[in-house]
Design a protein around this motif. Structure first.
Motif, PDB file in Angstrom:
ATOM      1  N   VAL A 234     -40.122  60.849  56.168  1.00 26.63           N
ATOM      2  CA  VAL A 234     -38.635  61.202  56.362  1.00 26.63           C
ATOM      3  C   VAL A 234     -38.054  61.216  54.699  1.00 26.63           C
ATOM      4  O   VAL A 234     -36.980  61.707  54.559  1.00 26.63           O
ATOM      5  N   GLU A 235     -38.981  60.623  53.825  1.00 27.70           N
ATOM      6  CA  GLU A 235     -38.466  60.536  52.507  1.00 27.70           C
ATOM      7  C   GLU A 235     -39.628  60.368  51.630  1.00 27.70           C
ATOM      8  O   GLU A 235     -40.768  59.621  51.812  1.00 27.70           O
ATOM      9  N   HIS A 236     -39.482  61.207  50.567  1.00 27.27           N
ATOM     10  CA  HIS A 236     -40.647  60.955  49.506  1.00 27.27           C
ATOM     11  C   HIS A 236     -40.087  61.149  48.052  1.00 27.27           C
ATOM     12  O   HIS A 236     -39.296  62.034  47.614  1.00 27.27           O
ATOM     13  N   GLY A 237     -40.507  60.151  47.325  1.00 24.58           N
ATOM     14  CA  GLY A 237     -40.000  60.178  45.805  1.00 24.58           C
ATOM     15  C   GLY A 237     -40.698  59.067  45.000  1.00 24.58           C
ATOM     16  O   GLY A 237     -41.580  58.372  45.425  1.00 24.58           O
ATOM     17  N   THR A 238     -40.145  59.108  43.777  1.00 18.95           N
ATOM     18  CA  THR A 238     -40.408  57.836  43.037  1.00 18.95           C
ATOM     19  C   THR A 238     -40.246  56.343  43.487  1.00 18.95           C
ATOM     20  O   THR A 238     -39.310  56.331  44.202  1.00 18.95           O
ATOM     21  N   ALA A 239     -40.700  55.323  43.148  1.00 17.51           N
ATOM     22  CA  ALA A 239     -40.256  54.103  43.565  1.00 17.51           C
ATOM     23  C   ALA A 239     -38.818  53.954  43.199  1.00 17.51           C
ATOM     24  O   ALA A 239     -38.231  53.366  44.102  1.00 17.51           O
ATOM     25  N   GLU A 240     -38.389  54.074  42.227  1.00 25.21           N
ATOM     26  CA  GLU A 240     -37.075  53.770  41.615  1.00 25.21           C
ATOM     27  C   GLU A 240     -36.219  54.658  42.513  1.00 25.21           C
ATOM     28  O   GLU A 240     -35.129  54.150  43.128  1.00 25.21           O
ATOM     29  N   GLU A 241     -36.413  55.899  42.867  1.00 29.77           N
ATOM     30  CA  GLU A 241     -35.481  56.875  43.581  1.00 29.77           C
ATOM     31  C   GLU A 241     -35.228  56.204  44.929  1.00 29.77           C
ATOM     32  O   GLU A 241     -34.416  55.976  45.533  1.00 29.77           O
ATOM     33  N   ILE A 242     -36.519  55.822  45.500  1.00 32.63           N
ATOM     34  CA  ILE A 242     -36.336  55.503  47.025  1.00 32.63           C
ATOM     35  C   ILE A 242     -35.965  54.058  47.104  1.00 32.63           C
ATOM     36  O   ILE A 242     -35.046  53.850  47.970  1.00 32.63           O
ATOM     37  N   LEU A 243     -36.161  53.139  46.262  1.00 30.41           N
ATOM     38  CA  LEU A 243     -35.644  51.770  46.565  1.00 30.41           C
ATOM     39  C   LEU A 243     -34.382  51.591  45.898  1.00 30.41           C
ATOM     40  O   LEU A 243     -33.734  50.675  46.182  1.00 30.41           O
ATOM     41  N   THR A 244     -33.772  52.384  44.817  1.00 29.72           N
ATOM     42  CA  THR A 244     -32.409  52.034  44.342  1.00 29.72           C
ATOM     43  C   THR A 244     -31.316  53.263  44.949  1.00 29.72           C
ATOM     44  O   THR A 244     -30.210  52.832  44.979  1.00 29.72           O
ATOM     45  N   ARG A 245     -32.095  54.541  45.224  1.00 29.69           N
ATOM     46  CA  ARG A 245     -31.057  55.358  45.869  1.00 29.69           C
ATOM     47  C   ARG A 245     -31.664  55.960  47.155  1.00 29.69           C
ATOM     48  O   ARG A 245     -31.821  57.389  47.292  1.00 29.69           O
ATOM     49  N   PRO A 246     -31.864  55.374  47.978  1.00 28.91           N
ATOM     50  CA  PRO A 246     -32.417  55.996  49.245  1.00 28.91           C
ATOM     51  C   PRO A 246     -31.515  56.844  49.829  1.00 28.91           C
ATOM     52  O   PRO A 246     -30.275  56.714  49.899  1.00 28.91           O
ATOM     53  N   GLN A 247     -32.223  58.215  50.464  1.00 27.60           N
ATOM     54  CA  GLN A 247     -31.208  59.210  50.996  1.00 27.60           C
ATOM     55  C   GLN A 247     -31.149  59.010  52.714  1.00 27.60           C
ATOM     56  O   GLN A 247     -30.298  59.199  53.139  1.00 27.60           O
ATOM     57  N   HIS A 248     -32.325  58.782  53.170  1.00 30.64           N
ATOM     58  CA  HIS A 248     -32.610  58.905  54.807  1.00 30.64           C
ATOM     59  C   HIS A 248     -32.101  57.678  55.296  1.00 30.64           C
ATOM     60  O   HIS A 248     -32.434  56.406  54.757  1.00 30.64           O
ATOM     61  N   PRO A 249     -31.456  57.910  56.487  1.00 34.84           N
ATOM     62  CA  PRO A 249     -30.817  56.513  57.044  1.00 34.84           C
ATOM     63  C   PRO A 249     -31.625  55.490  57.318  1.00 34.84           C
ATOM     64  O   PRO A 249     -31.903  54.277  57.461  1.00 34.84           O
ATOM     65  N   TYR A 250     -32.903  55.864  57.633  1.00 32.75           N
ATOM     66  CA  TYR A 250     -34.025  55.029  58.020  1.00 32.75           C
ATOM     67  C   TYR A 250     -34.487  54.071  56.714  1.00 32.75           C
ATOM     68  O   TYR A 250     -34.886  53.107  57.012  1.00 32.75           O
ATOM     69  N   THR A 251     -34.606  54.730  55.976  1.00 29.76           N
ATOM     70  CA  THR A 251     -34.986  53.914  54.493  1.00 29.76           C
ATOM     71  C   THR A 251     -34.272  53.034  54.180  1.00 29.76           C
ATOM     72  O   THR A 251     -34.424  51.900  53.944  1.00 29.76           O
ATOM     73  N   GLN A 252     -32.606  53.592  54.222  1.00 26.98           N
ATOM     74  CA  GLN A 252     -31.529  52.647  53.919  1.00 26.98           C
ATOM     75  C   GLN A 252     -31.659  51.410  55.280  1.00 26.98           C
ATOM     76  O   GLN A 252     -31.363  50.174  54.479  1.00 26.98           O
ATOM     77  N   ARG A 253     -32.085  51.579  56.291  1.00 28.15           N
ATOM     78  CA  ARG A 253     -32.246  50.354  57.165  1.00 28.15           C
ATOM     79  C   ARG A 253     -33.025  49.493  56.747  1.00 28.15           C
ATOM     80  O   ARG A 253     -33.130  48.288  56.805  1.00 28.15           O
ATOM     81  N   LEU A 254     -34.699  50.073  56.396  1.00 31.08           N
ATOM     82  CA  LEU A 254     -35.433  49.120  56.063  1.00 31.08           C
ATOM     83  C   LEU A 254     -35.089  48.120  54.921  1.00 31.08           C
ATOM     84  O   LEU A 254     -35.295  47.027  54.918  1.00 31.08           O
ATOM     85  N   LEU A 255     -34.404  48.770  54.021  1.00 35.36           N
ATOM     86  CA  LEU A 255     -34.173  48.099  52.665  1.00 35.36           C
ATOM     87  C   LEU A 255     -33.080  47.004  53.066  1.00 35.36           C
ATOM     88  O   LEU A 255     -32.865  45.876  52.521  1.00 35.36           O
TER      89      LEU A 255
END
Length: 556
Positions: A234-255
């Motif tokens: 559902v989302e793929h990117g650098t660690a900094e992009e995913i962990l500090t600027r998540p785009q997908h609602p599921y990633t946001q929920r995980l964080l």
């Protein structure tokens, strides 16, 4: 960027079952380059472990694979069984979650390591033994010439994981798949294992696929992140992009579900009762000494422990494996004799009471264990599991017990319809809710929770912890909460007791221990806890290494 060493190209995996076909992985694509760490994150059932297993040809016979997995340009999915055997260990190897399942308990470490080298034709006899000793030294096992001839059970959990890593790198693989390699480890041991993997990756230029649900570990290790949900990326990117600027609602929920150390600052309230009045404790330990008996000998493992838990209060018991925290919990449950000191339950010294009174007093104590799958009888329906304590203590009629079970199911936010279902029909988080409902069935004044969320996914853990806090407020039980996760303690506890080698190192309010620790050991525990932000975590890692250097504890 160099050519990828491992490439997943539109991988689909289906499993044929008696209930029809199940699509476990639905078109996953990503690359791994030499010397890079790609973290594959997601909850149980997201397809991350199935995806990684396709690279080693380790899927079950009922699996059908579509797409291509290229390892150093060779298509793994088109290989025969004999070709895959040559591939495993030589070109790609795996570090499993639980080292004791990866090591043979009846063979010495020397036998197992030499076997790896001989099977792959890397070295034989004394040369293989010498190379094995070098590998153990490389992964930081002390005195490897002597310890290589010991059995796995003679090593600590962290040392066993180091041995598994030594076996994984024995043949110089181009790729290592690390499947939750630190989940079963203490926070300080986890930090050491991550340091080791990072160093080996740089020295050997090995690519690492890191499978985890811990976003702190991702921040500490990963260059890039692949987020999976229901078999899809559902989302793929650098660690900094995913962990500090998540785009997908599921990633946001995980964080959002990750407990963050330092977020739960507490207001320091003025003591309302005069200091001269002794507070009323639901549970109290006075100069506790606990011992295990083995072949007539008494081996003391806990010494001089003092604590008190008031009604409505949560005492967090933290420390590494072997610190004695679970031993204290066992003594409160009556599973271990008190050798010295007093263990007071509502003012009565539990070990000194006659058997009948002791049994009656034990009704006041509920318990939630770490693994709900192991603590729930698979032969009993949920209703019988929850009402069993009431049956044992002869509380209520059959109808009253069922009514109580239904009330408790509602309290732990489960539908009453599950009362006739069996544990295997529920998810891990639901099973842990059942364990909590059973623990509350006799309305205990004291609850012992021994690592109750460590076996759960991060979002399930968040829901269980939230529910736990609500129940504690509702039922006002005193709670002894045993854990090694400092962020969880930060979220729940009022008081914290830090243990090391069977003794109390430091105790006080949550703010005192987590914001202004006095002891070196507590500082090391706090420094080792990862946070889910790559920039902050890099700073914390550097600060931890400075702290270890100041304390003279840096590995040689």
């Amino acid at each position: 960027m160099t050519q990828p060493i491992l490439s997943y190209q539109d991988i689909k995996v289906r499993f044929a079952t008696e209930f029809g076909e199940i699509d476990a992985v639905k078109g996953v694509s990503f690359d791994l380059h030499p010397g890079e760490v790609v973290a594959v994150v997601g909850e149980s059932g997201s397809g991350k472990s199935v995806t990684s297993s396709t690279a080693m040809g380790l899927l079950a016979d009922n699996a059908a694979v579509e797409g291509t997995v290229l390892l150093d340009g060779k298509d793994v999915t088109a290989m025969s069984a004999s070709q895959l055997r040559k591939l495993r260990g030589n070109d790609i190897s795996m570090v499993f979650q639980e080292p004791m399942t990866a090591l043979n308990p009846v063979l010495k470490v020397s036998t197992q390591m030499v076997e790896v080298l001989e099977i792959h034709g890397k070295a034989y006899g004394t040369d293989a033994l010498r190379r094995s000793i070098e590998l153990l030294e490389q992964v930081g096992i002390p005195d490897p010439e002597k310890r290589i001839h010991e059995y796995p059970h003679q090593f600590s959990g962290g040392q066993r994981q180091r041995i598994v890593i030594a076996m994984a790198i024995a043949c110089g693989p181009k790729v290592i798949i690390a499947d939750e390699p630190t989940t079963a480890l203490d926070v300080t041991v986890q930090a050491e294992i991550l340091d080791l993997l990072r160093r080996l990756k740089d020295e050997l230029n090995t690519g690492i696929v890191l499978i985890t649900h811990n976003m702190g570990v991702v921040a500490d290790m990963a260059d890039r992140v692949v987020v999976m949900f229901h078999g899809e990326v559902v989302e793929h990117g650098t660690a900094e992009e995913i962990l500090t600027r998540p785009q997908h609602p599921y990633t946001q929920r995980l964080l959002d579900a990750m407990p963050h150390l330092g977020e739960h600052a507490v207001e320091v309230r003025e003591q309302e009762i005069p200091a001269a009045i002794e507070p009323e404790y639901a549970l109290q330990g006075k100069d506790l000494a606990l011992a295990y008996r083995f072949r007539g000998k008494s081996i003391r493992v806990v010494e001089g422990v003092n604590f008190g838990v008031q009604p409505g209060e949560i005492l967090g018991l933290v420390g590494e494996s072997g610190s004695g925290k679970s031993t204290v919990a066992k003594a409160v449950l009556g599973l271990l004799e008190v050798e010295e000191g007093e263990l007071l339950v509502r003012g009565q010294d539990l070990p000194q009471l006659p058997r009948k009174q002791r049994k009656a007093l034990r009704r006041e104590i509920g318990v939630v264990f770490q693994d709900p799958a192991a603590s729930l009888d698979p032969r009993f329906p949920i209703g019988d599991i929850i009402t069993e304590p009431m049956v044992i203590h002869k509380v209520g009629t059959a109808q009253e017990r069922i009514r109580r079970a239904e009330e408790l199911l509602e309290a732990v936010k489960l539908p009453t319809s599950v009362i006739n279902r069996y544990p295997h029909e529920l998810s891990g988080g639901q099973r842990q809710r059942i364990s909590i409902a059973r623990a509350l069935s006799l309305s205990p004044s004291i609850l012992i929770a021994d690592e109750p969320t460590s076996a759960l996914d991060v979002s399930v853990q968040a829901r269980v912890l939230e529910m736990f806090a609500e129940l504690q407020e509702q039922f006002s039980f005193a709670c002894l909460f045993v854990t090694h996760d400092l962020a969880v303690v930060d979220q729940l506890a009022d008081q914290i007791l830090v243990m090391q080698n069977g003794r109390v190192v430091e105790q006080g309010t949550k703010d005192q221990i987590l914001r202004a620790p006095r002891e070196d050991y507590t500082r090391r525990l706090l420094a080792a806890a990862p946070v889910p932000n790559p920039v902050t975590q890099a700073e914390r890692r550097a600060a931890r290494l400075r702290l270890l250097a100041d304390q003279g504890r840096l590995p040689g």
